[in-house]
Scaffold this motif. Structure first.
Motif, PDB file in Angstrom:
ATOM      1  N   TYR A   1      -5.159   7.922  -2.641  1.00 46.67           N
ATOM      2  CA  TYR A   1      -5.489   9.330  -2.422  1.00 46.67           C
ATOM      3  C   TYR A   1      -4.314  10.019  -1.716  1.00 46.67           C
ATOM      4  CZ  TYR A   1     -10.102   7.122  -2.838  1.00 46.67           C
ATOM      5  OH  TYR A   1     -11.172   6.360  -3.250  1.00 46.67           O
TER       6      TYR A   1
ATOM      7  N   SER B   1      -4.753   4.289   0.854  1.00 52.07           N
ATOM      8  CA  SER B   1      -5.049   3.267  -0.150  1.00 52.07           C
ATOM      9  C   SER B   1      -6.437   2.696   0.083  1.00 52.07           C
ATOM     10  CB  SER B   1      -4.026   2.132  -0.076  1.00 52.07           C
ATOM     11  OG  SER B   1      -2.720   2.600  -0.322  1.00 52.07           O
ATOM     12  N   ARG B   2      -7.137   2.417  -1.011  1.00 49.81           N
ATOM     13  CA  ARG B   2      -8.463   1.787  -0.953  1.00 49.81           C
ATOM     14  C   ARG B   2      -8.301   0.337  -1.400  1.00 49.81           C
ATOM     15  NH1 ARG B   2     -12.880   2.161  -5.043  1.00 49.81           N
ATOM     16  NH2 ARG B   2     -14.897   1.898  -4.012  1.00 49.81           N
TER      17      ARG B   2
ATOM     18  N   ASP C   1      -7.460   2.092  -5.420  1.00 48.45           N
ATOM     19  CA  ASP C   1      -7.379   3.552  -5.498  1.00 48.45           C
ATOM     20  C   ASP C   1      -6.345   4.061  -4.505  1.00 48.45           C
ATOM     21  OD1 ASP C   1      -9.361   4.616  -7.429  1.00 48.45           O
ATOM     22  OD2 ASP C   1     -10.807   3.590  -6.133  1.00 48.45           O
TER      23      ASP C   1
ATOM     24  N   PHE D   1     -10.252   1.348   3.636  1.00 46.73           N
ATOM     25  CA  PHE D   1      -9.187   2.342   3.504  1.00 46.73           C
ATOM     26  C   PHE D   1      -8.078   2.044   4.509  1.00 46.73           C
ATOM     27  CE2 PHE D   1     -13.068   4.708   2.235  1.00 46.73           C
ATOM     28  CZ  PHE D   1     -12.689   5.083   0.955  1.00 46.73           C
TER      29      PHE D   1
ATOM     30  N   LEU E   1     -14.426  11.562  -2.161  1.00 48.79           N
ATOM     31  CA  LEU E   1     -14.072  10.239  -2.661  1.00 48.79           C
ATOM     32  C   LEU E   1     -14.344  10.077  -4.156  1.00 48.79           C
ATOM     33  CD1 LEU E   1     -15.267   8.007   0.309  1.00 48.79           C
ATOM     34  CD2 LEU E   1     -12.909   8.532  -0.358  1.00 48.79           C
TER      35      LEU E   1
ATOM     36  N   HIS F   1     -15.089  -2.406   0.468  1.00 47.60           N
ATOM     37  CA  HIS F   1     -13.830  -1.671   0.400  1.00 47.60           C
ATOM     38  C   HIS F   1     -13.345  -1.190   1.766  1.00 47.60           C
ATOM     39  CE1 HIS F   1     -15.378  -1.317  -3.785  1.00 47.60           C
ATOM     40  NE2 HIS F   1     -14.103  -1.572  -4.065  1.00 47.60           N
TER      41      HIS F   1
ATOM     42  N   THR G   1       0.819  -1.216   0.000  1.00 44.42           N
ATOM     43  CA  THR G   1       0.000   0.000   0.000  1.00 44.42           C
ATOM     44  C   THR G   1       0.849   1.261   0.000  1.00 44.42           C
ATOM     45  OG1 THR G   1      -0.165   0.015   2.424  1.00 44.42           O
ATOM     46  CG2 THR G   1      -1.884  -1.175   1.201  1.00 44.42           C
TER      47      THR G   1
ATOM     48  N   ASP H   1      -9.803  -3.484  -2.118  1.00 47.41           N
ATOM     49  CA  ASP H   1     -10.963  -4.305  -2.437  1.00 47.41           C
ATOM     50  C   ASP H   1     -10.841  -5.585  -1.604  1.00 47.41           C
ATOM     51  OD1 ASP H   1     -12.703  -6.260  -3.598  1.00 47.41           O
ATOM     52  OD2 ASP H   1     -12.754  -5.113  -5.454  1.00 47.41           O
TER      53      ASP H   1
ATOM     54  N   LYS I   1     -11.584  12.353  -5.682  1.00 42.26           N
ATOM     55  CA  LYS I   1     -10.285  11.855  -5.215  1.00 42.26           C
ATOM     56  C   LYS I   1      -9.312  12.987  -4.883  1.00 42.26           C
ATOM     57  CE  LYS I   1     -10.686   7.581  -7.879  1.00 42.26           C
ATOM     58  NZ  LYS I   1     -10.048   6.647  -8.831  1.00 42.26           N
TER      59      LYS I   1
ATOM     60  N   SER J   1     -13.403   1.061   7.160  1.00 38.55           N
ATOM     61  CA  SER J   1     -14.189   0.501   6.067  1.00 38.55           C
ATOM     62  C   SER J   1     -14.955   1.610   5.373  1.00 38.55           C
ATOM     63  CB  SER J   1     -15.156  -0.550   6.600  1.00 38.55           C
ATOM     64  OG  SER J   1     -16.045   0.044   7.526  1.00 38.55           O
ATOM     65  N   GLN J   2     -15.255   1.421   4.090  1.00 42.35           N
ATOM     66  CA  GLN J   2     -15.989   2.433   3.342  1.00 42.35           C
ATOM     67  C   GLN J   2     -17.477   2.404   3.678  1.00 42.35           C
ATOM     68  OE1 GLN J   2     -15.091   2.610  -0.829  1.00 42.35           O
ATOM     69  NE2 GLN J   2     -16.498   4.293  -1.227  1.00 42.35           N
TER      70      GLN J   2
END
Length: 331
Positions: A271, A258-259, A269, A248, A304, A246, A231, A261, A307, A240-241
């Protein structure tokens, strides 16, 4: 004649009274300033600091009580827990004689309350019992650990608590009912936050002394390494999203988030953030991520979808925990 000092003092008192009586459009955002012994109360609409309330020394993490009426601020070296009204940001009361409460968690069944004593090398397991019109923790067992117990996670059945041991480079599991250690396994360098997947099968470990996240299978016996996800430098905290897929992770040295999966265990993703991203919160709309930037002394607001950081708010020294009642699901 009124001097300037009196006028300033009167203004501060009036501001405090107004903020206490303020009707919020949405619940305020609470930011814990670990080196200022205070909590910044942030307006969620204007993203401005409305007030700053004093708490105990080194407030690091925050969690809600079972009745949903209080946010608990754990003041590690202050050996106290401060109860804050999540709707107004006002202090309700202070719980004394809590030994080094660095990190804290309630079990899903709300019967157990657990704290990690970061500097004193033990985990405390409490029963959370009714007392009068409120609740109080009753110590069930103090469990010695390796060096620097850092973050906690509890499974969905409220039977096992996991703890990362930051300076021992270990992960520990403890049976809640018996308060006995189940196992301790070695992990990567300087493990910090841990995240248990909703099926209780995998636990993710953020390696602050490394460049990523380790995934362990904890479904049967001692943890077994499944995968390492790259990451960024100083992977530290999770959030968690709220979409059940997802997760973070803040990379404190890389100044990124970092995002991940959770189905593929890959980064999808990244950021950019101000210096030293740490704890995070996702607002209920699922579109906004809040992150404390410890080295920058700010709260950063990330869109989000775009970004990008859309707003920063100056807060106290070394901001750590961030929390609001208006949060997205934590699973």
């Amino acid at each position: 004649m009124f001097n300037s000092r009196w006028i300033l003092r009167a203004g501060l008192v009036l501001a405090s009274l107004l903020s206490s009586a303020l009707t919020w459009a949405a619940p305020p955002i609470l930011v814990l300033n670990s080196l200022s012994a205070s909590v910044s109360i942030i307006d969620p609409v204007t993203y401005t600091e409305i007030k700053r309330v004093p708490v105990g020394k080194e407030p690091h993490h925050i969690y809600m009580t079972p009745d949903g009426k209080s946010a608990l601020v754990a003041n590690a070296t202050g050996n106290t827990i401060t109860f804050i009204d999540p709707k107004t940001g006002d202090i309700q009361r202070t719980l004394a004689d809590m030994v080094d409460p660095y990190h804290l968690r309630f079990s899903p069944d709300m019967k157990w309350f657990v704290t990690a004593a970061n500097r004193l090398n033990h985990v405390d397991i409490y029963k959370w019992q009714a007392k009068g019109s409120g609740f109080e923790p009753v110590l069930a067992k103090r469990i010695p650990t390796g060096k620097t117990p850092s973050h906690l996670a509890i499974n969905t059945t409220s039977t096992v608590v996991y703890a990362s041991l930051q300076d021992s480079d270990e992960l520990m599991a403890v049976d809640l009912a018996t308060q006995k250690p189940l196992w301790v396994v070695p992990v990567g360098k300087t493990p910090a936050d841990i995240f248990l997947t909703s099926d209780d099968k995998n636990i993710l470990v953020a390696l602050t002394g490394g460049t990523g996240v380790q995934v362990y299978d904890v479904s049967n016996g001692p943890a077994k390494l499944v995968k390492t996800i790259q990451t960024g430098d100083g992977a530290h905290a999770f959030r968690s999203q709220g979409d059940k897929r997802h997760l973070f992770v803040s990379n404190r040295s890389a100044n990124t988030i970092s995002r991940i999966d959770l189905q593929t265990m890959t980064v999808v993703d990244t950021y950019k953030t101000p210096a030293g991203p740490d704890c995070m919160e996702v607002l209920a709309d699922g579109k906004t991520l809040l992150v404390t930037a410890r080295w920058a002394g700010k709260l950063a607001v990330i869109d989000l979808e775009k970004k990008v950081v859309v707003k920063t708010v100056a807060v106290g020294k070394s901001p750590h925990g961030v929390w609001t009642l208006n949060y997205a699901s934590r699973s």
